[in-house]
Design a protein around this motif. Structure first.
Motif, mmCIF file in Angstrom:
data_model
loop_
_atom_site.group_PDB
_atom_site.id
_atom_site.type_symbol
_atom_site.label_atom_id
_atom_site.label_comp_id
_atom_site.label_asym_id
_atom_site.label_seq_id
_atom_site.Cartn_x
_atom_site.Cartn_y
_atom_site.Cartn_z
ATOM 1 N N GLY A 225 -1.135 0.518 -8.039
ATOM 2 C CA GLY A 225 -0.950 -0.166 -9.148
ATOM 3 C C GLY A 225 -0.128 -1.548 -9.276
ATOM 4 O O GLY A 225 -0.451 -2.065 -8.302
ATOM 5 N N HIS A 226 0.035 -1.954 -10.523
ATOM 6 C CA HIS A 226 0.336 -3.474 -10.509
ATOM 7 C C HIS A 226 1.928 -3.646 -9.797
ATOM 8 O O HIS A 226 2.460 -2.527 -9.393
ATOM 9 N N ARG A 227 2.333 -5.016 -9.731
ATOM 10 C CA ARG A 227 3.330 -5.323 -9.091
ATOM 11 C C ARG A 227 3.511 -4.774 -7.620
ATOM 12 O O ARG A 227 4.629 -4.616 -7.196
ATOM 13 N N SER A 228 2.395 -4.885 -7.028
ATOM 14 C CA SER A 228 2.338 -4.484 -5.544
ATOM 15 C C SER A 228 1.400 -5.589 -5.044
ATOM 16 O O SER A 228 0.715 -6.363 -5.672
ATOM 17 N N TYR A 229 1.240 -5.374 -3.582
ATOM 18 C CA TYR A 229 0.454 -6.526 -2.869
ATOM 19 C C TYR A 229 0.313 -6.175 -1.382
ATOM 20 O O TYR A 229 1.041 -5.222 -0.861
ATOM 21 N N PHE A 230 -0.697 -6.498 -0.891
ATOM 22 C CA PHE A 230 -0.985 -6.430 0.534
ATOM 23 C C PHE A 230 -0.664 -7.758 1.230
ATOM 24 O O PHE A 230 -1.359 -8.697 0.602
ATOM 25 N N LEU A 231 0.020 -7.975 2.342
ATOM 26 C CA LEU A 231 -0.119 -9.221 3.139
ATOM 27 C C LEU A 231 -1.012 -9.051 4.290
ATOM 28 O O LEU A 231 -0.985 -7.714 4.978
#
Length: 508
Positions: A225-231
């Motif tokens: 979902g939103h407000r997440s990320y992958f580095l």
């Protein structure tokens, strides 16, 4: 046919539940009784639960209390904060003034009302105990008084819990140098390093990260979902480098001890730290009670875990000041919908290095000295990373309930054309220690006193990545890695555009 008693415990539970479903005399609006220990864990139980809900969509599942187990209480006679009741009763207007300066919504008169209610019940309990002891001494039948005493104690636990759930949020006092007016701006203490000027069009961290293939922020609906990320690749290495750089400085230069803290913590610790677990604006994620037997919440900072670790401890004077650091994943129910929410600035989970200190309170100045030390550590860390940032003394309306005084560090973020908070450090004096019973002894023979606690962010990874990417970008879209981080990234000096088919490559 085998009797029901020969079935496994799990199957006996399911059998009793299905009997309720077959009982057509029970109206569909009546909640079906569900064993308190069930929590829908096994596949069989989940299938049963889903099947029942599909057949009876309007019917809810209730719980069967274990014996006459009373409702779970956050605070009771077993554990309660040490709120100064005399000060509360005699200084209601002073406390109301504190609340108003912080834009709080606590009604101090409601707190006093709850306090009087539980004190009256406390007197009733004492009276019944005296009567009971008198009858025991006379050899009389005490069954009725024992039952009355049990009920009175249950009433006292509930009344105390109602009081402390409100009283625990009464804010700390405010440092005399903190601006009090409602429209007061933060006081600028210092600006560090020069603001970089660019002779080419600059990009934001989102565009930079996606072009370099080190951050993924799009198409996450099916995973997080939103407000997440992958580095990815060098982005992940940059996070690890920031954490290791910070820990090395804290351990080698400033004498911090490292601790690993749990992510799941009971709400009493959150509340005692000044973080609300109730209400519409809580930032804390609970585990669903439908599926989990324990009342646990996900920590938004390692501060909660460290404070919980020190709960009910008496620390020898020789060990103070206590300096503890922890690396943890932080989980927050961020609710802002502004442009700040885009990218890495406001996310639901991230990595952070937290500093936590415990100081004595002999002269009344020890915690203020430690507070300045924490600000100095943050200044050193961000300055060595080459960031332009400012240190602010925050006004009363920006203080959380536990903070006596708070300093923020805000780094310049060129694409936003604004400063963004990258850390804060708070002196909580005895707010948390009274609620968690963190004490110290000036000498082995002396009476224990409440310590002062302080906390500060040494490294909030996403915010620092934003500042590093935007301030260190080059005309060709590459990123210069700050020199102190290069040893933690295998000597890499730049992050450059990826070659086809690869996550990224770096320039040595």
């Amino acid at each position: 046919m085998a009797s029901i008693s020969s079935y496994s415990k799990q199957l006996r539970r399911l059998w009793h539940i299905h009997r309720q479903f077959k009982n057509t005399s029970v109206p569909p609006t009546v909640p079906l009784r569900w064993m308190n220990t069930h929590r829908v864990r096994s596949p069989i139980q989940r299938i049963c639960s889903q099947c029942c809900r599909a057949s009876y969509p309007s019917r809810t599942l209730a719980t069967i209390p274990k014996g006459d187990q009373k409702k779970d209480l956050m605070f009771s006679s077993d554990f309660k904060p040490d709120i100064d009741l005399d000060f509360l009763a005699q200084n209601a207007e002073v406390i109301a003034d504190r609340i108003s300066h912080r834009k709080g919504k606590i009604d101090v008169h409601e707190v006093l009302k709850k306090m009087k209610e539980f004190q009256l019940i406390q007197e009733d309990v004492h009276d019944v105990q005296l009567r009971l002891q008198t009858d025991i001494d006379k050899g009389l039948n005490t069954k009725e008084l024992e039952s009355m005493l049990k009920e009175k104690k249950n009433q006292l636990d509930r009344a105390q819990n109602d009081f402390y759930r409100i009283a625990v949020a009464i804010p700390n006092s405010i440092h005399p140098d903190v601006p009090l007016t409602e429209d007061a701006d933060p006081v600028l203490i210092e600006e560090i390093n020069e603001k970089r000027s660019f002779d080419f069009p600059i990009k934001g961290h989102v565009e930079l990260g996606e072009d370099l293939d080190i951050i993924r922020l799009k198409n996450l609906g099916h995973t997080t979902g939103h407000r997440s990320y992958f580095l990815k690749g060098a982005g992940s290495m940059l996070e690890d480098a920031l954490v290791r750089f910070t820990l090395d400085r804290l351990i080698k230069n400033h004498g911090f001890k490292i601790i690993k803290v749990p992510d799941l913590i009971k709400p009493v610790v959150f509340e005692a730290c000044g973080m609300r677990t109730e209400g519409l604006h809580t930032q804390v994620y609970p585990l669903s009670p439908e599926y989990h037997n324990s009342d646990l919440w996900l920590a938004g900072t390692a501060e909660v875990g460290i404070a919980g670790y020190l709960m009910n401890k008496t620390i020898p004077m020789a060990e103070l000041p206590l300096r503890i650091a922890a690396v943890s994943r932080c989980y927050r129910a961020e609710t802002a919908h502004s442009a700040d929410a885009r990218g890495l600035y406001r996310v639901h989970q991230f990595t952070k290095v937290e500093m936590f200190c415990v100081a004595a309170n002999e002269s009344g100045k020890e915690s203020e000295q430690i507070h300045q030390e924490l600000v100095g550590i943050e200044r050193e860390l961000f300055s060595d990373l080459g960031l332009h940032f400012q240190i602010l003394d925050m006004p009363a309306h920006d203080l959380g309930a536990p903070a006596y005084r708070k300093f923020d560090c805000e780094a310049w973020m060129p694409h936003r054309k604004a400063y963004g908070e990258v850390s804060s450090t708070s002196n909580c004096t005895d707010f948390q220690s009274r609620r968690l019973h963190i004490q110290y002894k000036p000498s082995p023979e002396s009476q224990a006193k409440y310590a002062h606690t302080l906390n500060g962010t040494a490294c909030a990874v996403p915010r620092l990545i934003i500042a590093i990417l935007e301030n260190n970008q080059q005309r060709d879209g590459s990123i210069t890695i700050p020199e102190p981080l290069q040893p933690y990234m295998d000597g890499m000096r730049e992050i450059t555009r990826p070659a086809s088919g690869k996550l990224h490559f770096t320039r040595l």
